[in-house]
Design an enzyme around this catalytic site. Structure first.
Site, PDB file in Angstrom:
ATOM      1  N   SER A 136       0.848  -1.196   0.000  1.00  0.00           N
ATOM      2  CA  SER A 136       0.000   0.000   0.000  1.00  0.00           C
ATOM      3  C   SER A 136       0.882   1.243   0.000  1.00  0.00           C
ATOM      4  O   SER A 136       2.039   1.189   0.449  1.00  0.00           O
ATOM      5  CB  SER A 136      -0.855   0.001   1.273  1.00  0.00           C
ATOM      6  OG  SER A 136      -1.446   1.268   1.486  1.00  0.00           O
ATOM      7  N   TYR A 149      -1.732  -0.521  10.431  1.00  0.00           N
ATOM      8  CA  TYR A 149      -1.960  -0.898   9.027  1.00  0.00           C
ATOM      9  C   TYR A 149      -0.733  -0.560   8.174  1.00  0.00           C
ATOM     10  O   TYR A 149      -0.214  -1.404   7.438  1.00  0.00           O
ATOM     11  CB  TYR A 149      -3.207  -0.186   8.480  1.00  0.00           C
ATOM     12  CG  TYR A 149      -3.405  -0.436   7.003  1.00  0.00           C
ATOM     13  CD1 TYR A 149      -3.780  -1.689   6.546  1.00  0.00           C
ATOM     14  CD2 TYR A 149      -3.169   0.579   6.069  1.00  0.00           C
ATOM     15  CE1 TYR A 149      -3.923  -1.934   5.184  1.00  0.00           C
ATOM     16  CE2 TYR A 149      -3.322   0.345   4.714  1.00  0.00           C
ATOM     17  CZ  TYR A 149      -3.693  -0.918   4.283  1.00  0.00           C
ATOM     18  OH  TYR A 149      -3.810  -1.167   2.938  1.00  0.00           O
TER      19      TYR A 149
HETATM   20  C1  8X3 Z   1      -4.899   1.797   1.550  1.00  0.00           C
HETATM   21  C2  8X3 Z   1      -4.580   2.954   0.685  1.00  0.00           C
HETATM   22  O1  8X3 Z   1      -4.611   5.493   0.546  1.00  0.00           O
HETATM   23  O2  8X3 Z   1      -6.366   4.418   1.837  1.00  0.00           O
HETATM   24  O3  8X3 Z   1      -4.050   0.744   1.266  1.00  0.00           O
HETATM   25  O4  8X3 Z   1      -4.089   4.454   2.688  1.00  0.00           O
HETATM   26  S1  8X3 Z   1      -4.934   4.408   1.477  1.00  0.00           S
END
Ligand code: 8X3
Length: 249
Positions: A136, A149
């Site tokens: 990500s 996360y």
């Molecule tokens: C999630 C992408 O931009 O919402 O993996 O953090 S974001």
């Protein structure tokens, strides 16, 4: 002869879109996930010759191993592992989070991803295959509420690079894909079903779509065998970085 991709978390979002696009481009797909009805829908849509549903919770190591051991011969020669299963839970700041949300993200995004990868390495080495890991933008760029996360996704990126080192000379390719804002069920999971928060996240933003990610994955998987895409970060045009915040007394 068709190649076979195993896609984790294929019940929705990136995973389902990728299963569709890969089948349309001549791949066979082992689609994994917890929700058998969703996987069966993919089979009904794309054909039982093209998609095999493997129903298990990615965090359950014995269920994963049993399901992969039971793959029919037509689907057992895995050429490509797409580690897509993963989730974000909550957007609260670290002091206010529910610790179980952090545990679930670490168990899914880190531990389960590492375990299934290690389990499939002998097959991938034998077939000079490929691993594509879904990281990500949060792996590079911290933001408030991204805490654990972002940490799990930084693991995914660095783990991908480490795998490349360890697989040197095997012909196995490894890629880390790092998407930004993308409109999918992912955000409904993150907001714990809060439809208004979901709608607000995407309102007017023209976010990436799961099909954009599927296109990227197919492009990566279609490169000649001497080309390794190490990492690839993508965002919608509407998303950029914030300035640094300065706290002043
Ligand atoms: C999630 C992408 O931009 O919402 O993996 O953090 S974001």
């Amino acid at each position: 002869m068709s190649k076979t991709a195993l896609i984790t978390g294929a019940t929705a979002g990136f995973g389902a879109a990728t299963a569709r696009l890969f089948v349309q481009n001549g791949w066979k797909v082992v689609a994994t996930g917890r929700r058998s009805d969703r996987l069966q829908k993919l089979v009904d849509e794309l054909g039982a010759d093209n998609v095999f549903p493997a129903v298990f919770d990615i965090r359950d190591e014995s269920a994963m191993k049993a399901a992969l051991a039971a793959l029919p011969p037509a689907f057992s020669e895995i050429d490509l592992l797409i580690n897509n299963a993963g989730l974000a839970l909550g957007t609260k700041a670290a002091p206010d989070i529910q610790l179980d949300d952090w545990r679930t993200m670490i168990d899914t995004n880190v531990t389960a991803l590492a375990v299934i990868t290690q389990h499939l390495l002998p097959k991938l080495i034998e077939r000079r295959g490929m691993i594509i890991n879904l990281s990500s933008v949060a792996s590079h760029w911290p933001y408030p509420g991204g805490n654990c996360y972002g940490g799990t996704k930084a693991f995914v990126r660095q783990f991908s690079y480490g795998l490349r080192c360890d697989l040197h000379g095997t012909g196995v390719r490894v890629t880390s894909i790092e998407p930004g804002l993308c409109e999918s069920e992912f955000t409904l999971v993150r907001t714990k079903g809060d439809q208004k928060a979901y709608d607000d996240a995407y309102k007017g933003a023209k976010a990436l779509q799961p099909e954009d990610i599927a296109d990227t994955l197919l492009w990566v998987a279609s490169q000649p065998t001497h080309v390794n895409i190490n990492s690839l970060e993508l965002m919608p045009v509407s998303q950029t970085w914030n300035p640094f915040r300065i706290y002043r007394d």
